[in-house]
Motif scaffolding. Structure first.
Motif, short mmCIF file in Angstrom:
data_model
loop_
_atom_site.label_atom_id
_atom_site.label_comp_id
_atom_site.label_asym_id
_atom_site.label_seq_id
_atom_site.Cartn_x
_atom_site.Cartn_y
_atom_site.Cartn_z
N TYR A 9 2.30 1.70 -3.45
CA TYR A 9 1.25 2.17 -4.36
C TYR A 9 0.99 3.66 -4.16
N GLN A 10 0.96 4.10 -2.90
CA GLN A 10 0.72 5.52 -2.62
C GLN A 10 1.86 6.38 -3.17
N LYS A 11 3.11 5.93 -3.05
CA LYS A 11 4.23 6.68 -3.59
C LYS A 11 4.12 6.81 -5.10
N LEU A 50 0.82 -1.20 0.00
CA LEU A 50 0.00 0.00 0.00
C LEU A 50 0.86 1.26 0.00
N ASN A 102 1.48 9.42 -5.94
CA ASN A 102 1.97 10.77 -5.67
C ASN A 102 2.95 11.23 -6.75
#
Length: 132
Positions: A44-46, A41, A49
């Protein structure tokens, strides 16, 4: 009577001194286990962004007019809302005060509701993309 009070204090102090050597703190271990999906997760967030271009984010416009009033409005905004960045942009023939850099319209609308109390003409928009 004063002598008895001093005697009691001395006895309490001496007994507290001897008992402090007997007291022990608790010793223990902490084990933290986490789900391996958390690392996925975060990765995935990086990626999201990095893909999100700052030019496609939502902003709030709180002023449109001459430079002197734009600077005054920006200062007023920064004094009241120090947690959000404000900037002055020039678009012929007016200066505009833009605040925020929101990823979603929901996030921008929530902040707009708060800002409208002080700046009733504020609205949310997506700034035009810069030409390369």
């Amino acid at each position: 009577m004063r002598f008895l009070a001093i005697e009691k204090i001395a006895i309490l102090a001496i007994s507290a001194f001897f008992y402090s050597g007997v007291a022990n703190a608790q010793q223990g271990e902490i084990n933290i286990s986490k789900d391996p999906k958390i690392d996925k997760l975060l990765t995935y967030q990086k990626e999201i962004n990095q893909e999100t271009d700052n030019d496609t984010r939502f902003k709030i416009q709180i002023f449109n007019g001459n430079l002197k009033n734009a600077q005054r409005t920006k200062s007023r905004f920064e004094y009241k809302y120090s947690d959000i960045h404000a900037s002055i942009k020039f678009e012929t023939p007016n200066y505009k005060v833009w605040v925020g850099n929101f990823r979603t319209s929901l996030e921008a609308d929530r902040y707009l509701a708060e800002v409208k109390e002080t700046f009733p003409n504020a609205f949310v928009f997506i700034p035009p993309k810069k030409k390369k």
